[in-house]
Design a protein around this motif. Sequence first.
Motif: not given
Length: 260
Positions: A23-27, A225-228
């Motif tokens: 969530a933090e990465r996508l934001a 998160a980086g892969v997502v």
Amino acid sequence: MPDLQGRTALVTGSSRGIGRGIAERLAADGARVAVHYGHDARAADDTVAAIRDRGGTAFAVGADLSTVAGVEELLTETAARFAAGGRDRLDVLVNNAGFSRTFFEATTPETFDALFAVNARAPFFLVQRALPLLADGGRVVSVSSAAVRVAVADVAYTMAKAAVVAMSRTLAHLLGERGITVNTVAPGAVDTDLTAAERREQPEARQVVIDMTALGRIGTPADVAGVVAFLASDDAGWVTGQLIESSGGLFLGLPPGLTQ
């Protein structure tokens, strides 16, 4: 860094751990994120606050994904919140919510059913019920586990996570005509606020995992998160139906120096 400006994302089970990292990465990449939680509203609020402190946009939404009614409640509330913000479509759906840590001998029929309800049934019906909301060209990313490749004691959990892999490959075929990509990410051993404490109490077991990981360390939520984030981005527009393991090379072979 992938650009998700103007897009919406729903990440299930994102109040803590890997889900929070996603969530933090996508934001951070520009998406407006719905932070889903099952029980811990305070943790979800903390995640939302952390995102907003960094200039991102997010809101928390609670739902019990052990029931189909909970799946529908989550989508209804999420859609309403996105519409209120001027976006009536869902661009990125990340099926992350799940639980494990039940050994074969201790698995009861009730536990088995609960594992499948959250880990396999919820992702299935989330995608199915979200189809009218999902944007053409959208992204579906489901979090499975490296356990589907190796033999571990959490048998029911592994079975449920293997079902997610099969689901994603089939949905990639079915939804391709709308330009929707569907992929799976399989984390290995990852330190979260819960598992890191447990591993510190068992340093020998932790070292075994490190020794059996090619890159020589336990993973972090940011590693997954980086892969997502890549799969959610335009850069991955030609990638669908794939299982990508983010495990640092867990259990690829015997540790260096050992021979069979």
